[in-house]
Design a protein around this motif. Structure first.
Motif, PDB file in Angstrom:
ATOM      1  N   TYR A  89       4.644  13.449   1.037  1.00  0.00           N
ATOM      2  CA  TYR A  89       5.544  13.254   2.166  1.00  0.00           C
ATOM      3  C   TYR A  89       5.974  14.613   2.711  1.00  0.00           C
ATOM      4  CZ  TYR A  89       6.150   8.358   0.811  1.00  0.00           C
ATOM      5  OH  TYR A  89       5.942   7.031   0.512  1.00  0.00           O
ATOM      6  N   VAL A  90       6.288  14.631   4.006  1.00  0.00           N
ATOM      7  CA  VAL A  90       6.862  15.820   4.622  1.00  0.00           C
ATOM      8  C   VAL A  90       8.248  15.463   5.138  1.00  0.00           C
ATOM      9  CG1 VAL A  90       5.773  15.335   6.875  1.00  0.00           C
ATOM     10  CG2 VAL A  90       6.531  17.656   6.330  1.00  0.00           C
ATOM     11  N   GLN A  91       9.155  16.422   4.993  1.00  0.00           N
ATOM     12  CA  GLN A  91      10.518  16.227   5.490  1.00  0.00           C
ATOM     13  C   GLN A  91      10.909  17.428   6.325  1.00  0.00           C
ATOM     14  OE1 GLN A  91      13.753  16.139   2.584  1.00  0.00           O
ATOM     15  NE2 GLN A  91      14.769  14.529   3.763  1.00  0.00           N
ATOM     16  N   TYR A  92      11.142  17.204   7.601  1.00  0.00           N
ATOM     17  CA  TYR A  92      11.627  18.255   8.475  1.00  0.00           C
ATOM     18  C   TYR A  92      13.149  18.319   8.365  1.00  0.00           C
ATOM     19  CZ  TYR A  92       6.887  18.036  10.226  1.00  0.00           C
ATOM     20  OH  TYR A  92       5.513  18.047  10.313  1.00  0.00           O
ATOM     21  N   PRO A  93      13.753  19.436   8.706  1.00  0.00           N
ATOM     22  CA  PRO A  93      15.204  19.606   8.533  1.00  0.00           C
ATOM     23  C   PRO A  93      15.991  18.456   9.145  1.00  0.00           C
ATOM     24  CG  PRO A  93      14.194  21.691   9.111  1.00  0.00           C
ATOM     25  CD  PRO A  93      13.109  20.657   9.237  1.00  0.00           C
ATOM     26  N   ASN A  94      16.905  17.944   8.338  1.00  0.00           N
ATOM     27  CA  ASN A  94      17.823  16.883   8.772  1.00  0.00           C
ATOM     28  C   ASN A  94      17.106  15.616   9.221  1.00  0.00           C
ATOM     29  OD1 ASN A  94      20.227  18.470   8.375  1.00  0.00           O
ATOM     30  ND2 ASN A  94      19.591  19.640  10.168  1.00  0.00           N
ATOM     31  N   GLN A  95      15.930  15.379   8.663  1.00  0.00           N
ATOM     32  CA  GLN A  95      15.201  14.161   9.006  1.00  0.00           C
ATOM     33  C   GLN A  95      14.804  13.409   7.745  1.00  0.00           C
ATOM     34  OE1 GLN A  95      12.119  14.418  11.962  1.00  0.00           O
ATOM     35  NE2 GLN A  95      13.119  16.110  13.030  1.00  0.00           N
ATOM     36  N   GLY A  96      14.244  12.245   7.947  1.00  0.00           N
ATOM     37  CA  GLY A  96      13.781  11.435   6.829  1.00  0.00           C
ATOM     38  C   GLY A  96      12.404  11.862   6.370  1.00  0.00           C
ATOM     39  N   LEU A  97      11.751  10.974   5.649  1.00  0.00           N
ATOM     40  CA  LEU A  97      10.436  11.260   5.089  1.00  0.00           C
ATOM     41  C   LEU A  97       9.331  10.724   5.987  1.00  0.00           C
ATOM     42  CD1 LEU A  97      11.004  10.272   1.365  1.00  0.00           C
ATOM     43  CD2 LEU A  97      11.077  12.554   2.360  1.00  0.00           C
ATOM     44  N   GLN A  98       8.272  11.504   6.102  1.00  0.00           N
ATOM     45  CA  GLN A  98       7.084  11.053   6.823  1.00  0.00           C
ATOM     46  C   GLN A  98       5.897  11.106   5.870  1.00  0.00           C
ATOM     47  OE1 GLN A  98       6.001  13.450  10.241  1.00  0.00           O
ATOM     48  NE2 GLN A  98       4.522  11.966  10.976  1.00  0.00           N
ATOM     49  N   LEU A  99       5.177  10.018   5.772  1.00  0.00           N
ATOM     50  CA  LEU A  99       4.027   9.957   4.885  1.00  0.00           C
ATOM     51  C   LEU A  99       2.874  10.771   5.466  1.00  0.00           C
ATOM     52  CD1 LEU A  99       2.724   8.676   2.325  1.00  0.00           C
ATOM     53  CD2 LEU A  99       1.924   6.836   3.825  1.00  0.00           C
TER      54      LEU A  99
ATOM     55  N   THR B 238       0.807  -1.212   0.000  1.00  0.00           N
ATOM     56  CA  THR B 238       0.000   0.000   0.000  1.00  0.00           C
ATOM     57  C   THR B 238       0.842   1.265   0.000  1.00  0.00           C
ATOM     58  OG1 THR B 238      -0.098  -0.064   2.408  1.00  0.00           O
ATOM     59  CG2 THR B 238      -1.902  -1.122   1.197  1.00  0.00           C
ATOM     60  N   GLU B 239       2.114   1.129   0.195  1.00  0.00           N
ATOM     61  CA  GLU B 239       3.017   2.273   0.190  1.00  0.00           C
ATOM     62  C   GLU B 239       4.443   1.764   0.272  1.00  0.00           C
ATOM     63  OE1 GLU B 239       1.477   3.405   4.287  1.00  0.00           O
ATOM     64  OE2 GLU B 239       3.544   4.111   4.405  1.00  0.00           O
ATOM     65  N   ALA B 240       5.376   2.651  -0.004  1.00  0.00           N
ATOM     66  CA  ALA B 240       6.776   2.328   0.194  1.00  0.00           C
ATOM     67  C   ALA B 240       7.137   2.629   1.647  1.00  0.00           C
ATOM     68  CB  ALA B 240       7.640   3.154  -0.748  1.00  0.00           C
ATOM     69  N   PHE B 241       7.945   1.785   2.247  1.00  0.00           N
ATOM     70  CA  PHE B 241       8.331   1.986   3.646  1.00  0.00           C
ATOM     71  C   PHE B 241       9.780   2.457   3.683  1.00  0.00           C
ATOM     72  CE2 PHE B 241       4.435   0.443   5.225  1.00  0.00           C
ATOM     73  CZ  PHE B 241       4.025  -0.564   4.376  1.00  0.00           C
ATOM     74  N   PHE B 242       9.978   3.650   4.200  1.00  0.00           N
ATOM     75  CA  PHE B 242      11.276   4.289   4.150  1.00  0.00           C
ATOM     76  C   PHE B 242      12.072   4.096   5.441  1.00  0.00           C
ATOM     77  CE2 PHE B 242      11.642   6.647   0.246  1.00  0.00           C
ATOM     78  CZ  PHE B 242      10.343   6.723  -0.211  1.00  0.00           C
ATOM     79  N   GLY B 243      13.382   4.012   5.269  1.00  0.00           N
ATOM     80  CA  GLY B 243      14.274   4.090   6.399  1.00  0.00           C
ATOM     81  C   GLY B 243      14.425   5.544   6.823  1.00  0.00           C
ATOM     82  N   GLN B 244      15.222   5.741   7.860  1.00  0.00           N
ATOM     83  CA  GLN B 244      15.367   7.083   8.413  1.00  0.00           C
ATOM     84  C   GLN B 244      16.351   7.936   7.626  1.00  0.00           C
ATOM     85  OE1 GLN B 244      15.865   4.108   9.863  1.00  0.00           O
ATOM     86  NE2 GLN B 244      15.451   4.175  12.067  1.00  0.00           N
TER      87      GLN B 244
END
Lengths: 116, 114
Positions: free
Chosen positions: B36-46, A103-109
């Protein structure tokens, strides 16, 4: 949702050395993983598609001998930046596909690589 | 091949004002759409995703988006923004499978001013 763990989150290395980044799916088996690169203040660009047990497929312009990808198991893919140079400094992020919950791609940090 | 265009690289807005971040895509097949949203120096949040069904999709943090097939758009909206919404927002599409590789737009920096 499915969890993907990427390690390390930050790494600083000297020019000419190699750096390995790990991407693990913690609670599912990922037959396919994707590696992206994000330069400062830019968008994410797909580098390569990694399939378990086979060679990775690289996007045009990505040097496969420089960015070595190994996907030896269903839960782990690694990206090795060989002979790193300052221009390789970037944010690298992986995603994994869960074929059973597609249902979506799961991303690492993500991993912030700085080459000095 | 698919492509994604985010028409605005930066959107300044005052706190509590509404905002719309625009996204247009092109594809020869059916797509799945994501913000997706990306806050500074962070990864992606759906934030939210469109897979099928209702064209109005509600996500986290009060965001929503509407899929418009005829206009090939998937604009993101929020009726009242907060300072904490200041971040980079990416629209993305995938083809074939929702968990497949993503093509990202160039990103829109939302800057919320007090």
């Amino acid at each position: 949702g499915a969890v993907v763990s990427q390690h390390p989150s930050r790494v600083i290395c000297k020019s000419g050395t190699s750096v390995k980044i790990e991407c693990r799916s913690l609670d599912f088996q990922a037959t396919t993983m994707f590696w992206y690169r994000q330069f400062p203040k830019q968008s994410l660009m797909l580098m390569a598609t990694s399939n378990e047990g086979s060679k990775a497929t690289y996007e045009q312009g990505v040097e496969k001998d420089k960015f070595l990808i190994n996907h030896a198991s269903l839960t782990l893919s690694t990206l090795t930046v060989t002979s790193a140079h300052p221009e390789d400094s970037s944010f690298y992020i992986c995603s994994a596909r869960d074929p059973w919950m597609d249902t979506e791609a799961f991303f690492g940090q993500g991993t912030r690589l700085t080459v000095v | 091949a698919q492509s994604v265009t985010q028409l605005d690289s930066q959107v300044p807005v005052f706190e509590e004002a509404p905002v719309e971040l625009r996204c247009n895509y092109s594809s020869s097949v059916s797509v799945y759409l994501f913000w997706y949203v990306q806050y500074p120096n962070q990864g992606l949040q759906l934030l939210l995703k469109y897979l099928s069904g209702s064209t109005l999709v509600k996500g986290i943090n009060g965001f929503e988006a509407e899929f418009n097939k005829s206009q090939t758009s998937f604009h993101l909206r929020k009726p009242s923004v907060h300072i904490s919404d200041t971040a980079e927002y990416f629209c993305a599409v995938s083809e074939g499978n929702a968990g497949n590789m993503l093509t990202f737009g160039g990103g829109t920096r939302l800057m919320v001013k007090p």
